[in-house]
Design a protein around this motif. Structure first.
Motif, PDB file in Angstrom:
ATOM      1  N   GLN A  59       0.823  -1.215   0.000  1.00  0.00           N
ATOM      2  CA  GLN A  59       0.000   0.000   0.000  1.00  0.00           C
ATOM      3  C   GLN A  59       0.853   1.259   0.000  1.00  0.00           C
ATOM      4  O   GLN A  59       0.418   2.308  -0.444  1.00  0.00           O
ATOM      5  CB  GLN A  59      -0.919   0.005   1.216  1.00  0.00           C
ATOM      6  CG  GLN A  59      -2.191  -0.780   0.982  1.00  0.00           C
ATOM      7  CD  GLN A  59      -3.212  -0.492   2.053  1.00  0.00           C
ATOM      8  OE1 GLN A  59      -3.361   0.626   2.512  1.00  0.00           O
ATOM      9  NE2 GLN A  59      -3.921  -1.532   2.457  1.00  0.00           N
ATOM     10  N   ALA A  61       3.802   1.356  -1.522  1.00  0.00           N
ATOM     11  CA  ALA A  61       4.567   1.396  -2.773  1.00  0.00           C
ATOM     12  C   ALA A  61       3.687   1.598  -3.997  1.00  0.00           C
ATOM     13  O   ALA A  61       4.102   2.221  -4.968  1.00  0.00           O
ATOM     14  CB  ALA A  61       5.367   0.108  -2.927  1.00  0.00           C
ATOM     15  N   CYS A  62       2.476   1.062  -3.954  1.00  0.00           N
ATOM     16  CA  CYS A  62       1.602   1.094  -5.136  1.00  0.00           C
ATOM     17  C   CYS A  62       1.124   2.511  -5.400  1.00  0.00           C
ATOM     18  O   CYS A  62       0.562   3.169  -4.537  1.00  0.00           O
ATOM     19  CB  CYS A  62       0.401   0.182  -4.942  1.00  0.00           C
ATOM     20  SG  CYS A  62      -0.800   0.338  -6.273  1.00  0.00           S
ATOM     21  N   ILE A  63       1.341   2.979  -6.628  1.00  0.00           N
ATOM     22  CA  ILE A  63       1.033   4.363  -6.967  1.00  0.00           C
ATOM     23  C   ILE A  63      -0.334   4.464  -7.652  1.00  0.00           C
ATOM     24  O   ILE A  63      -0.761   5.520  -8.085  1.00  0.00           O
ATOM     25  CB  ILE A  63       2.188   4.926  -7.820  1.00  0.00           C
ATOM     26  CG1 ILE A  63       2.320   6.419  -7.677  1.00  0.00           C
ATOM     27  CG2 ILE A  63       2.065   4.506  -9.264  1.00  0.00           C
ATOM     28  CD1 ILE A  63       3.672   6.922  -8.081  1.00  0.00           C
ATOM     29  N   ARG A  64      -1.026   3.343  -7.743  1.00  0.00           N
ATOM     30  CA  ARG A  64      -2.421   3.283  -8.237  1.00  0.00           C
ATOM     31  C   ARG A  64      -2.562   3.771  -9.676  1.00  0.00           C
ATOM     32  O   ARG A  64      -3.525   4.446 -10.031  1.00  0.00           O
ATOM     33  CB  ARG A  64      -3.338   4.104  -7.317  1.00  0.00           C
ATOM     34  CG  ARG A  64      -3.428   3.502  -5.919  1.00  0.00           C
ATOM     35  CD  ARG A  64      -2.915   4.451  -4.875  1.00  0.00           C
ATOM     36  NE  ARG A  64      -2.329   3.740  -3.728  1.00  0.00           N
ATOM     37  CZ  ARG A  64      -2.907   3.625  -2.564  1.00  0.00           C
ATOM     38  NH1 ARG A  64      -4.055   4.136  -2.360  1.00  0.00           N
ATOM     39  NH2 ARG A  64      -2.299   2.985  -1.596  1.00  0.00           N
ATOM     40  N   CYS A  65      -1.595   3.408 -10.528  1.00  0.00           N
ATOM     41  CA  CYS A  65      -1.615   3.903 -11.899  1.00  0.00           C
ATOM     42  C   CYS A  65      -2.362   2.966 -12.831  1.00  0.00           C
ATOM     43  O   CYS A  65      -2.748   3.359 -13.930  1.00  0.00           O
ATOM     44  CB  CYS A  65      -0.194   4.093 -12.410  1.00  0.00           C
ATOM     45  SG  CYS A  65       0.768   2.574 -12.478  1.00  0.00           S
ATOM     46  N   GLY A  66      -2.528   1.698 -12.428  1.00  0.00           N
ATOM     47  CA  GLY A  66      -3.263   0.774 -13.279  1.00  0.00           C
ATOM     48  C   GLY A  66      -2.462   0.214 -14.437  1.00  0.00           C
ATOM     49  O   GLY A  66      -3.017  -0.426 -15.322  1.00  0.00           O
ATOM     50  N   LEU A  67      -1.150   0.459 -14.450  1.00  0.00           N
ATOM     51  CA  LEU A  67      -0.339  -0.096 -15.548  1.00  0.00           C
ATOM     52  C   LEU A  67      -0.358  -1.626 -15.517  1.00  0.00           C
ATOM     53  O   LEU A  67      -0.347  -2.271 -16.564  1.00  0.00           O
ATOM     54  CB  LEU A  67       1.095   0.435 -15.470  1.00  0.00           C
ATOM     55  CG  LEU A  67       1.282   1.871 -15.983  1.00  0.00           C
ATOM     56  CD1 LEU A  67       2.643   2.421 -15.612  1.00  0.00           C
ATOM     57  CD2 LEU A  67       1.096   1.922 -17.498  1.00  0.00           C
ATOM     58  N   LEU A  79      -8.894  -2.431 -10.445  1.00  0.00           N
ATOM     59  CA  LEU A  79      -8.437  -1.454  -9.459  1.00  0.00           C
ATOM     60  C   LEU A  79      -9.550  -1.213  -8.452  1.00  0.00           C
ATOM     61  O   LEU A  79     -10.708  -1.064  -8.832  1.00  0.00           O
ATOM     62  CB  LEU A  79      -8.059  -0.131 -10.133  1.00  0.00           C
ATOM     63  CG  LEU A  79      -6.763  -0.085 -10.945  1.00  0.00           C
ATOM     64  CD1 LEU A  79      -6.474   1.326 -11.394  1.00  0.00           C
ATOM     65  CD2 LEU A  79      -5.588  -0.626 -10.150  1.00  0.00           C
ATOM     66  N   ALA A  87      -7.848  -0.838  -0.333  1.00  0.00           N
ATOM     67  CA  ALA A  87      -7.252   0.493  -0.492  1.00  0.00           C
ATOM     68  C   ALA A  87      -7.580   1.030  -1.882  1.00  0.00           C
ATOM     69  O   ALA A  87      -7.322   0.372  -2.879  1.00  0.00           O
ATOM     70  CB  ALA A  87      -5.745   0.418  -0.294  1.00  0.00           C
ATOM     71  N   THR A  88      -8.147   2.242  -1.933  1.00  0.00           N
ATOM     72  CA  THR A  88      -8.627   2.827  -3.181  1.00  0.00           C
ATOM     73  C   THR A  88      -7.546   2.833  -4.254  1.00  0.00           C
ATOM     74  O   THR A  88      -6.426   3.262  -4.008  1.00  0.00           O
ATOM     75  CB  THR A  88      -9.077   4.280  -2.939  1.00  0.00           C
ATOM     76  OG1 THR A  88      -9.927   4.291  -1.795  1.00  0.00           O
ATOM     77  CG2 THR A  88      -9.821   4.834  -4.127  1.00  0.00           C
ATOM     78  N   GLY A  89      -7.896   2.313  -5.432  1.00  0.00           N
ATOM     79  CA  GLY A  89      -6.990   2.419  -6.567  1.00  0.00           C
ATOM     80  C   GLY A  89      -5.947   1.319  -6.657  1.00  0.00           C
ATOM     81  O   GLY A  89      -5.187   1.277  -7.608  1.00  0.00           O
TER      82      GLY A  89
END
Lengths: 250, 295
Positions: A59, A61-67, A79, A87-89
């Motif tokens: 949580q 480290a994840c930048i929630r970019c969806g790559l 996502l 956690a959102t995203g």
């Protein structure tokens, strides 16, 4: 530098403004901190992609970019949306509907720009997305002596991650049951077994490893393993216990 | 008090509709183009750019990373890979040149929402009033950066409407639209430019990058100002125009140096007298050196 008349801020005013701001965001922060805490105990059926760091590290480290989501050739990653119990995203998949197909090149991991999905993971068989647990023994067909075997058959690591262990069928007394048995040191948690389970609700479920595994006490040793390591029994083969004969028989 | 309905009509009649709206039109084109590029992948399978505004990959080569996001990640205790740093560096350099809050007015999709609210507000002739301080965003920004030190996770990103909005557009909104409806209503009914101009810590963060910007609005021909106040009515940060437009007697330069300027160019549009220009540091006469103070 400039002669523009500045509105003087008195010390009193500064303190008032500062405490206003601090109290305001303090309230907000308190609420957010509570929410952050809850987001760490998310829905255990929402599994992380292969190579994901431990939940707290993930949580952060994840930048929630969806790559990773867009890299997945099978579109099984999603996502987390606002107000979902995760956690959102952040990315997740549901084993029952969209299990991991275990691509050999691990495209989701390769796409991750931050290392939330461990770049050191090079063999998909080393992934630990969760651990399959045959959690409902009362409804599992194999436990009743039928030869369903579906979870065993679909396992990408058949005969390693899931084996069929023959036991005596206690119900009939003269048949065998073949118990699907998951081995945690091989199972990647891909979720194929949970997806394939023929029941209305899966008897075998992939759970986060922390939830699925027990842990021995640090001091505990299996006697037979110690014996093998030592090459012989650590104590005398036959214990000569003192004879205890009732006084009257002496 | 002047009726808001007349806003921009003088400029339109004097300069023509196109010239009186050119920066607005340009901005909408840029915003929609960026959204389209991101949507082409998931919708049509044309992968020009992947990811979302938090982090993306252009043509499979050029990484972009939102530095606001990256700072939160590091504050929560993670050391990102080189690709993320490189992406953030590219983004910081870009906005450092064209203006930090260019993100807010030219890229961020929430701007479509809040501009719509501001437009409705003008049409409904709702009074401008100062309800809350514009400094709130910096307090919130401080909270956003400090909180991860204690929670160990990116707490703000659990609720950040800005990243949630563009992510929602590309990856599915879920119940998120409730939050965005709230922002719209807040801007419409509670505080004018409430979200972008008062609360959003992301805008506050990018305004800090504004410091090095080479591109700034300048009230070059402020002598021609007719005091119609259209620029003040249309500007999302109206207080910042005061010095550059009226500050001559206090020897304040014509350059809008305030960090919260989004370079949206609406003041340039609506001014019938062409008082404003978007200038660069290179156009000697309006150089930064001659500009006013940084607030």
């Amino acid at each position: 530098m400039s002669k523009r008349p500045q509105r003087k801020v008195t010390r009193r005013q500064f303190l008032v403004n500062a405490s206003k701001g601090a109290c305001g965001v303090g309230f907000m922060g308190l609420g957010l901190a509570g929410y952050s805490n809850q987001s760490q105990s998310f829905n255990p059926q929402m599994l992380r992609p292969p190579g994901a760091l431990a939940e707290l590290d993930f949580q952060s480290a994840c930048i929630r970019c969806g790559l990773c989501v867009e890299a997945c050739p099978y579109d099984m990653l999603k996502l987390g949306r606002l107000f979902q119990p995760i956690a959102t995203g952040t990315p997740y998949f549901l084993a029952r509907t969209d299990p991991c197909e275990m691509c050999e090149d691990i495209p989701c991991k390769a796409a991750c720009p931050t290392g939330a999905l461990d770049p050191e993971l090079n063999n998909i068989d080393d992934a630990r997305m969760g651990l399959a647990v045959l959690i409902d023994q009362e409804n599992c067909l194999n436990f009743q002596g039928l030869r369903c075997d579906v979870c065993y058959r679909v396992c990408p690591l058949i005969d390693d991650a899931i084996t069929l262990e023959m036991h005596r069928n206690q119900r009939t007394g003269h048949h065998a049951v073949f118990i699907p048995t998951v081995h945690s040191y091989v199972c990647t948690g891909c979720g194929k077994c949970e997806e394939a389970c023929v029941l209305e609700k899966a008897a075998i479920k992939v759970l986060p490893i922390e939830l699925a595994k027990g842990e021995l006490g640090k001091h505990y040793r299996w006697g037979w393993e110690e014996k093998e390591k030592a090459g012989s029994s650590l104590i005398d083969e036959v214990l000569d216990l003192p004879d205890r004969v009732p006084e009257v028989l002496k | 008090m002047k009726n808001n309905q007349s806003l921009g009509t003088a400029a339109i009649s004097k300069k023509g509709w196109l010239l009186a709206n050119r920066f607005l039109i340009l901005r909408r084109i840029v915003q929609v183009t960026i959204l389209t590029l991101f949507l082409l992948g998931p919708l049509a399978g044309i992968w020009i750019i992947k990811g979302n505004l938090s982090s993306s990959l252009l043509l499979g080569v050029v990484p972009f990373t939102d530095p606001f996001m990256l700072f939160q990640s590091m504050a929560s205790g993670h050391l990102p890979l080189f690709q993320a740093f490189l992406g953030a560096l590219i983004v910081v350099l870009f906005y450092g040149l064209v203006g930090g809050r260019v993100f807010c007015s030219w890229v961020c999709p929430v701007n479509l929402l809040t501009d719509a609210a501001a437009w409705c507000r003008r049409k409904l002739n709702l009074r401008k009033e100062k309800v809350i301080s514009r400094q709130w965003r910096y307090w919130i920004l401080a909270m956003v950066m400090i909180l991860p030190l204690f929670t160990g996770v990116m707490s703000w990103e659990l609720v950040n409407p800005v990243s949630a909005f563009n992510r929602g557009l590309f990856f599915g909104m879920g119940l998120g639209w409730v939050l965005f409806l709230m922002i719209f209503l807040f801007d419409l009914l509670a505080v004018e430019n409430g979200w972008c101009g008062h609360l959003c810590p992301m805008g506050a963060f990018y305004s800090l990058i504004n410091r090095t910007s080479l591109m700034k609005v300048s009230a070059v021909k402020r002598d021609k100002c007719t005091d119609c106040s259209d620029c003040f009515d249309v500007c999302p940060e109206p207080a910042i125009l005061k010095g550059p437009v009226y500050g001559k007697k206090h020897e304040i330069g014509p350059l809008v140096k305030d960090l919260t300027c989004t370079n949206c160019g609406r003041c340039v549009d609506v001014c019938a007298e062409n008082v404003f220009q978007i200038t660069t540091v290179l156009s000697g006469k309006n150089s930064l050196a001659k500009g006013g103070e940084i607030k």
